[in-house]
Design an enzyme around this catalytic site. Structure first.
Site, PDB file in Angstrom:
ATOM      1  CG  HIS A  50      -7.894  -3.916  -8.419  1.00  0.00           C
ATOM      2  ND1 HIS A  50      -8.633  -4.926  -7.849  1.00  0.00           N
ATOM      3  CD2 HIS A  50      -6.958  -4.530  -9.181  1.00  0.00           C
ATOM      4  CE1 HIS A  50      -8.185  -6.098  -8.257  1.00  0.00           C
ATOM      5  NE2 HIS A  50      -7.145  -5.893  -9.057  1.00  0.00           N
TER       6      HIS A  50
ATOM      7  CB  CYS B  21      -3.873  -6.271  -9.227  1.00  0.00           C
ATOM      8  SG  CYS B  21      -3.832  -5.836 -10.981  1.00  0.00           S
TER       9      CYS B  21
END
Length: 179
Positions: free
Chosen positions: A132, A154
């Site tokens: 992301h 992430c």
């Protein structure tokens, strides 16, 4: 300070607040157009030790990006909240167009092995591991976000970079995460 300078300063502050508010709320966001088939990746390789994400097409490098990882990235993810970025071979199973982190590609973690290991340990394996951008409203940080590992597990890139990656990585693309 003169009246004119005060007015200019106030207008600048209002403009900055509006711009940040629009980014935070995702107002007027458009999705990047998909790249041509020849420019789409067939594999995403993430190398945790070098903090690098590489897009490949049939073994040829298309692009490379520097990344930030989970806040405690060394080792395999064992449970939710450990701050580790998982290792292994997964796939992109969902493209999230309204992410709190600009745009996001969800990785198919946990797999059966991670789920079973977590079950045996009596913990949650975690979920929603994504590639992301930067949190909405903080896109102005750009590459500064890479000064430290900060995600919950992430893989983070700049907002401009996630737009490029989004356009070149279709759902189903293989994602290999190496130590």
């Amino acid at each position: 300070m003169s009246r004119m300078l005060k007015r200019i300063a106030i207008l600048a502050l209002i403009g900055a607040a509006v711009a940040l508010g629009l980014e935070f709320t995702q107002a007027f966001r458009t999705l990047p157009a998909l790249a041509s088939t020849e420019e789409q990746a067939t594999r995403v390789l993430i190398e945790k030790a070098t903090r690098r994400l590489t897009l490949e097409r049939n073994g040829q490098v298309l692009a490379r990006y520097e990344v930030a990882l989970g806040s405690d990235p060394v080792g395999q993810k064992a449970r939710e909240g450990d701050g580790r970025t998982p290792e292994g071979v997964y796939s992109v199973d969902f493209k999230h167009p309204r992410s709190r982190y600009h745009l996001a590609l969800r990785i198919s973690y946990p797999d059966a092995r991670a789920s079973e290991a977590a079950r045996q340990a009596g913990v949650s394996p975690g979920s929603d591991i994504m590639i992301h951008g930067v949190r909405n409203g903080l896109g102005w940080l750009g590459g500064l976000h890479r000064e430290r590992d900060w995600t919950d597990g992430c893989i983070a890139v700049t907002n401009a970079e996630i737009r490029e990656i989004w356009s070149r990585v279709p759902e189903g693309t293989t994602v290999e995460i190496r130590p």
